[in-house]
Scaffold this active site. Structure first.
Site, PDB file in Angstrom:
ATOM      1  N   ARG A  51       0.829  -1.213   0.000  1.00 50.21           N
ATOM      2  CA  ARG A  51       0.000   0.000   0.000  1.00 50.21           C
ATOM      3  C   ARG A  51       0.862   1.261   0.000  1.00 50.21           C
ATOM      4  O   ARG A  51       0.398   2.327  -0.367  1.00 50.21           O
ATOM      5  CB  ARG A  51      -0.871   0.010   1.256  1.00 50.21           C
ATOM      6  CG  ARG A  51      -2.119  -0.813   1.114  1.00 50.21           C
ATOM      7  CD  ARG A  51      -3.081  -0.453   2.180  1.00 50.21           C
ATOM      8  NE  ARG A  51      -2.441  -0.509   3.503  1.00 50.21           N
ATOM      9  CZ  ARG A  51      -3.095  -0.501   4.636  1.00 50.21           C
ATOM     10  NH1 ARG A  51      -4.407  -0.424   4.631  1.00 50.21           N
ATOM     11  NH2 ARG A  51      -2.481  -0.562   5.791  1.00 50.21           N
ATOM     12  N   LYS A 148       3.893 -17.515   8.179  1.00 49.15           N
ATOM     13  CA  LYS A 148       3.226 -17.850   9.440  1.00 49.15           C
ATOM     14  C   LYS A 148       2.693 -16.576  10.086  1.00 49.15           C
ATOM     15  O   LYS A 148       3.208 -15.514   9.765  1.00 49.15           O
ATOM     16  CB  LYS A 148       4.182 -18.596  10.359  1.00 49.15           C
ATOM     17  CG  LYS A 148       5.191 -17.689  11.067  1.00 49.15           C
ATOM     18  CD  LYS A 148       5.883 -18.391  12.196  1.00 49.15           C
ATOM     19  CE  LYS A 148       5.816 -17.522  13.414  1.00 49.15           C
ATOM     20  NZ  LYS A 148       6.641 -17.832  14.526  1.00 49.15           N
ATOM     21  N   ASP A 177       7.972 -22.315   6.882  1.00 46.09           N
ATOM     22  CA  ASP A 177       8.452 -22.305   8.254  1.00 46.09           C
ATOM     23  C   ASP A 177       9.966 -22.231   8.103  1.00 46.09           C
ATOM     24  O   ASP A 177      10.607 -23.222   7.728  1.00 46.09           O
ATOM     25  CB  ASP A 177       8.050 -23.593   8.987  1.00 46.09           C
ATOM     26  CG  ASP A 177       8.537 -23.583  10.435  1.00 46.09           C
ATOM     27  OD1 ASP A 177       9.539 -22.900  10.717  1.00 46.09           O
ATOM     28  OD2 ASP A 177       7.922 -24.251  11.278  1.00 46.09           O
ATOM     29  N   HIS A 178      10.525 -21.056   8.376  1.00 48.24           N
ATOM     30  CA  HIS A 178      11.924 -20.867   7.982  1.00 48.24           C
ATOM     31  C   HIS A 178      12.876 -21.798   8.729  1.00 48.24           C
ATOM     32  O   HIS A 178      13.983 -22.037   8.270  1.00 48.24           O
ATOM     33  CB  HIS A 178      12.348 -19.396   8.123  1.00 48.24           C
ATOM     34  CG  HIS A 178      12.524 -18.945   9.530  1.00 48.24           C
ATOM     35  ND1 HIS A 178      11.489 -18.457  10.282  1.00 48.24           N
ATOM     36  CD2 HIS A 178      13.618 -18.921  10.324  1.00 48.24           C
ATOM     37  CE1 HIS A 178      11.949 -18.153  11.478  1.00 48.24           C
ATOM     38  NE2 HIS A 178      13.219 -18.414  11.538  1.00 48.24           N
ATOM     39  N   LYS A 182      16.814 -24.193   7.445  1.00 51.11           N
ATOM     40  CA  LYS A 182      18.142 -24.075   8.046  1.00 51.11           C
ATOM     41  C   LYS A 182      19.017 -25.253   7.648  1.00 51.11           C
ATOM     42  O   LYS A 182      18.553 -26.397   7.587  1.00 51.11           O
ATOM     43  CB  LYS A 182      18.030 -24.017   9.582  1.00 51.11           C
ATOM     44  CG  LYS A 182      17.540 -22.667  10.072  1.00 51.11           C
ATOM     45  CD  LYS A 182      17.502 -22.652  11.579  1.00 51.11           C
ATOM     46  CE  LYS A 182      17.028 -21.311  12.082  1.00 51.11           C
ATOM     47  NZ  LYS A 182      18.037 -20.257  11.939  1.00 51.11           N
ATOM     48  N   GLU A 216      15.297 -17.561  23.386  1.00 44.57           N
ATOM     49  CA  GLU A 216      15.594 -16.242  22.832  1.00 44.57           C
ATOM     50  C   GLU A 216      15.929 -15.284  23.967  1.00 44.57           C
ATOM     51  O   GLU A 216      15.414 -15.426  25.078  1.00 44.57           O
ATOM     52  CB  GLU A 216      14.381 -15.711  22.074  1.00 44.57           C
ATOM     53  CG  GLU A 216      14.006 -16.564  20.870  1.00 44.57           C
ATOM     54  CD  GLU A 216      12.765 -16.030  20.179  1.00 44.57           C
ATOM     55  OE1 GLU A 216      12.905 -15.389  19.131  1.00 44.57           O
ATOM     56  OE2 GLU A 216      11.664 -16.232  20.714  1.00 44.57           O
ATOM     57  N   ASP A 235       3.041 -19.367  18.927  1.00 39.33           N
ATOM     58  CA  ASP A 235       4.072 -18.709  18.135  1.00 39.33           C
ATOM     59  C   ASP A 235       5.234 -19.640  17.795  1.00 39.33           C
ATOM     60  O   ASP A 235       5.825 -19.526  16.724  1.00 39.33           O
ATOM     61  CB  ASP A 235       4.598 -17.478  18.899  1.00 39.33           C
ATOM     62  CG  ASP A 235       5.585 -16.671  18.076  1.00 39.33           C
ATOM     63  OD1 ASP A 235       5.231 -16.324  16.930  1.00 39.33           O
ATOM     64  OD2 ASP A 235       6.694 -16.382  18.566  1.00 39.33           O
ATOM     65  N   HIS A 240       7.394 -24.210  14.694  1.00 39.57           N
ATOM     66  CA  HIS A 240       8.830 -24.513  14.612  1.00 39.57           C
ATOM     67  C   HIS A 240       9.213 -25.773  15.397  1.00 39.57           C
ATOM     68  O   HIS A 240       9.883 -26.664  14.889  1.00 39.57           O
ATOM     69  CB  HIS A 240       9.663 -23.358  15.171  1.00 39.57           C
ATOM     70  CG  HIS A 240       9.454 -22.056  14.476  1.00 39.57           C
ATOM     71  ND1 HIS A 240       9.291 -21.956  13.111  1.00 39.57           N
ATOM     72  CD2 HIS A 240       9.399 -20.791  14.943  1.00 39.57           C
ATOM     73  CE1 HIS A 240       9.139 -20.686  12.794  1.00 39.57           C
ATOM     74  NE2 HIS A 240       9.185 -19.967  13.875  1.00 39.57           N
ATOM     75  N   LYS A 331      11.112 -16.433  25.750  1.00 40.28           N
ATOM     76  CA  LYS A 331      11.745 -15.138  25.450  1.00 40.28           C
ATOM     77  C   LYS A 331      12.449 -14.634  26.701  1.00 40.28           C
ATOM     78  O   LYS A 331      12.123 -15.030  27.810  1.00 40.28           O
ATOM     79  CB  LYS A 331      10.674 -14.140  25.046  1.00 40.28           C
ATOM     80  CG  LYS A 331       9.878 -14.618  23.855  1.00 40.28           C
ATOM     81  CD  LYS A 331       9.683 -13.519  22.873  1.00 40.28           C
ATOM     82  CE  LYS A 331       9.100 -14.020  21.598  1.00 40.28           C
ATOM     83  NZ  LYS A 331      10.070 -14.132  20.517  1.00 40.28           N
TER      84      LYS A 331
HETATM   85  P1  NAD Z   1       4.867  -5.330   8.501  1.00 42.26           P
HETATM   86  O1  NAD Z   1       3.731  -4.738   9.240  1.00 42.26           O
HETATM   87  O2  NAD Z   1       6.248  -4.808   8.753  1.00 42.26           O
HETATM   88  O3  NAD Z   1       4.606  -5.139   6.929  1.00 42.26           O
HETATM   89  C1  NAD Z   1       3.361  -5.340   6.346  1.00 42.26           C
HETATM   90  C2  NAD Z   1       3.424  -5.065   4.858  1.00 42.26           C
HETATM   91  O4  NAD Z   1       2.106  -5.310   4.352  1.00 42.26           O
HETATM   92  C3  NAD Z   1       3.796  -3.634   4.469  1.00 42.26           C
HETATM   93  O5  NAD Z   1       4.548  -3.674   3.281  1.00 42.26           O
HETATM   94  C4  NAD Z   1       2.444  -2.988   4.177  1.00 42.26           C
HETATM   95  O6  NAD Z   1       2.514  -1.928   3.225  1.00 42.26           O
HETATM   96  C5  NAD Z   1       1.704  -4.172   3.583  1.00 42.26           C
HETATM   97  N1  NAD Z   1       0.250  -4.039   3.708  1.00 42.26           N
HETATM   98  C6  NAD Z   1      -0.459  -3.787   4.838  1.00 42.26           C
HETATM   99  N2  NAD Z   1      -1.785  -3.746   4.550  1.00 42.26           N
HETATM  100  C7  NAD Z   1      -1.897  -3.966   3.219  1.00 42.26           C
HETATM  101  C8  NAD Z   1      -2.991  -4.062   2.328  1.00 42.26           C
HETATM  102  N3  NAD Z   1      -4.256  -3.889   2.729  1.00 42.26           N
HETATM  103  N4  NAD Z   1      -2.731  -4.336   1.042  1.00 42.26           N
HETATM  104  C9  NAD Z   1      -1.469  -4.504   0.594  1.00 42.26           C
HETATM  105  N5  NAD Z   1      -0.392  -4.417   1.389  1.00 42.26           N
HETATM  106  C10 NAD Z   1      -0.598  -4.170   2.685  1.00 42.26           C
HETATM  107  O7  NAD Z   1       4.778  -6.904   8.712  1.00 42.26           O
HETATM  108  P2  NAD Z   1       5.971  -7.981   8.647  1.00 42.26           P
HETATM  109  O8  NAD Z   1       6.658  -8.022   9.956  1.00 42.26           O
HETATM  110  O9  NAD Z   1       6.777  -7.750   7.427  1.00 42.26           O
HETATM  111  O10 NAD Z   1       5.162  -9.364   8.544  1.00 42.26           O
HETATM  112  C11 NAD Z   1       4.541  -9.803   7.360  1.00 42.26           C
HETATM  113  C12 NAD Z   1       4.043 -11.232   7.533  1.00 42.26           C
HETATM  114  O11 NAD Z   1       5.136 -12.074   7.802  1.00 42.26           O
HETATM  115  C13 NAD Z   1       3.065 -11.419   8.689  1.00 42.26           C
HETATM  116  O12 NAD Z   1       2.161 -12.449   8.352  1.00 42.26           O
HETATM  117  C14 NAD Z   1       3.975 -11.905   9.811  1.00 42.26           C
HETATM  118  O13 NAD Z   1       3.269 -12.675  10.763  1.00 42.26           O
HETATM  119  C15 NAD Z   1       4.929 -12.756   9.021  1.00 42.26           C
HETATM  120  N6  NAD Z   1       6.220 -12.945   9.694  1.00 42.26           N
HETATM  121  C16 NAD Z   1       7.013 -11.889   9.960  1.00 42.26           C
HETATM  122  C17 NAD Z   1       8.233 -12.097  10.575  1.00 42.26           C
HETATM  123  C18 NAD Z   1       9.173 -10.963  10.867  1.00 42.26           C
HETATM  124  O14 NAD Z   1      10.276 -11.232  11.341  1.00 42.26           O
HETATM  125  N7  NAD Z   1       8.825  -9.732  10.584  1.00 42.26           N
HETATM  126  C19 NAD Z   1       8.648 -13.407  10.909  1.00 42.26           C
HETATM  127  C20 NAD Z   1       7.806 -14.474  10.599  1.00 42.26           C
HETATM  128  C21 NAD Z   1       6.601 -14.224   9.988  1.00 42.26           C
END
Ligand code: NAD
Length: 484
Positions: A51, A148, A177-178, A182, A216, A235, A240, A331
């Site tokens: 967005r 996830k 599932d990263h 590994k 962690e 979580d 994992h 954690k």
């Molecule tokens: P974030 O909030 O940092 O980023 C969200 C992204 O989604 C942004 O680019 C935003 O612009 C976009 N977005 C939000 N609403 C939108 C919409 N309506 N239409 C289109 N784009 C939209 O989130 P994140 O930390 O990057 O996590 C993303 C996914 O990955 C989640 O499902 C999270 O659970 C999963 N995840 C994240 C991590 C991590 O380390 N950050 C680890 C494992 C899983």
């Protein structure tokens, strides 16, 4: 020991949520590293979609900054970054609005492999799936990568599976599932199934118990809202840790291919024992001198969500009946470490007498921070002081074995994204696996929710609540020390 690189076919990869934290920290650096390694062909396109109000130049600058910050300097030449950024595009769209989708459909090449990475919050997965379908991007060589958490419980996971199945075949869905990407996790399969040494001993006759620890040091700051709804059980444990347990416990698949491996993992989950309330310890971290406690971090003084869980379970099948599996994760613990320890039984009889001590072999698979494998063997204490026994490690640290090349070994995201492009689902979770894992998890959570049970407090920087130690002491066993 150079790693072999086989280039993948040209592809278009769309990263929904391309401006988010996960894309910035993991996905984009991973793609860049594969590009530098020569695995991603020069014609591939990487399209960030979100967005956010970026134009193409702005997004390329975002990507460049992420790479410079997060990729080792040795790989960050100006030419390489420029060549990579040349392949990067951006499209502004909202998963819930129609604007932008037609443009996306036009820039995607229908004759290529197309991958769509859902790196957005899970509430948007269904919208993305639906719009991809409506705009003609769901068929043929299309793959979707789903981050996830996959569901919050069994019902929501089933619903999500059903929604995705509406438009995509199971062979197109890559639930990531990263942990499975590994190096050491895959090595776990190599150790078990490519060596004669361990497999004959890999059962309840020779293994006393198995313990899995994912510790962690960080708290939940930055993810408070999500985490307080999830807790350590949802979580970490449901995904994992469950995956690690499957790989350590599964039967040898007939082939190293997706269907066979995932069938065996599923059988393990289905054979898992229910967990009795007395076999679970939940905890919540307290404030320490320099850090705030869990309740403050989530901004909810009444939260009963756990930031630590330890439990004991078993696997009711011929191989494992009678061998307990102890799992713990939390954690703000003493150190950041993930390891699986296979603790073998004592030798049946000591010919060296009681003074020499009794020792057990322990095979430890370390997933982080320093991936490697260690086998504890018992030898004679050197010197003339009689026959006393000591344990010494046979140690294989990947960093030491590979030397400077270790930095270049692909990380989990690199490997998994390349698997998506290659169409290899072995290291991704199948829908029925995820559902089976929730089927085991749900009643455990229900137990403490019904009782309104509060987690025990534990000191930040400790190994967790005291009672978690008791979980093993009462069985005459003990946790391995949490240390880096
Ligand atoms: P974030 O909030 O940092 O980023 C969200 C992204 O989604 C942004 O680019 C935003 O612009 C976009 N977005 C939000 N609403 C939108 C919409 N309506 N239409 C289109 N784009 C939209 O989130 P994140 O930390 O990057 O996590 C993303 C996914 O990955 C989640 O499902 C999270 O659970 C999963 N995840 C994240 C991590 C991590 O380390 N950050 C680890 C494992 C899983």
């Amino acid at each position: 020991m150079a790693t072999r690189v086989i280039p993948v076919d040209p592809f278009d990869l769309v990263v929904f949520g391309g401006t988010g934290d996960l894309a910035r920290r993991k996905i984009l650096p991973a793609l860049y590293r594969r590009f530098c390694a020569g695995q991603i062909p020069k014609e591939a396109n990487i399209i960030g979609a979100a967005r956010s109000d970026f134009d193409e130049a702005g997004y390329r600058a975002f990507v460049r900054d992420a790479i410079t910050e997060l990729v080792p300097a040795i790989l960050c030449t100006g030419d390489a970054i420029a060549a990579f950024c040349n392949r990067v595009h951006f499209i502004q769209l909202d998963a819930r609005e129609d604007d932008g989708w037609e443009t996306l459909a036009q820039i995607i090449n229908p004759d290529r492999i197309r991958a769509f990475y859902f790196s957005v919050r899970p509430e948007l997965f269904a919208d993305l799936a639906e719009r991809l379908y409506r705009h003609g991007m769901a068929s043929g060589e299309t793959r979707i990568v789903v981050e996830k958490p996959f569901g919050h419980d069994l019902a929501s996971a089933c619903e999500l599976n059903a929604t995705l199945a509406h438009h995509f075949d199971e062979t197109q869905i890559y639930r990531i599932d990263h942990y499975l990407g590994k190096e050491t996790v895959q090595n776990l399969m190599a150790i078990r199934f490519a060596n004669m040494l361990f497999e004959p001993l890999w059962n309840s006759q020779y293994v006393d118990h198995i313990q899995i620890t994912v510790a962690e040091t960080v708290g939940i700051a930055g993810r408070a809202e999500y985490y307080d709804r999830a807790g350590a059980m949802r979580d970490m444990m449901q995904n994992h840790m469950m995956q690690l347990l499957c790989l350590i416990a599964m039967e040898p698949p007939a082939k190293f291919e997706p269907g066979a491996v995932r069938d065996e993992k599923l059988k393990v989950i289905r054979a898992l024992d229910d967990v009795a309330p007395e076999d679970i310890v939940r905890g919540q971290y307290d404030a320490s001198s320099d850090k705030l406690g869990y309740l403050h971090d989530v901004g909810n003084a009444n939260s009963t969500t756990e930031s630590f869980i330890a439990l004991k379970t078993g696997i009711s099948n011929w191989r494992w009946a009678g061998t307990p599996f102890y799992l713990r994760t939390g954690k703000r613990l003493k150190a950041r470490t993930s390891e699986i320890a296979v603790v073998f039984k004592d030798a049946p009889h000591s010919i060296f007498g009681a003074d020499a001590g009794r020792h057990a072999n322990i095979l430890t698979i370390v997933l982080q921070p320093n991936e490697g494998i260690e086998l504890g063997v018992t030898i004679k204490e050197p010197g003339p002081g009689g026959m006393r026994l000591i344990d010494v490690p046979l140690d294989m640290s990947f960093a030491e074995t590979l030397g400077p090349e270790a930095e270049l070994v692909p990380d989990a995201y690199e490997r998994l994204i390349m698997d998506v492009i290659r169409g290899n689902q072995t290291l991704f979770m199948r829908g029925d696996e995820v559902e089976a894992a929730w089927r085991w998890t749900d009643p455990i959570i229900a137990q403490w929710q019904e009782k309104g049970e509060k987690p025990l407090r534990y000191e930040s920087g400790s190994p967790g609540p005291e009672d978690a130690l008791g979980l093993m002491y009462r069985d005459g066993r003990h946790w391995r020390e949490i240390r880096e």
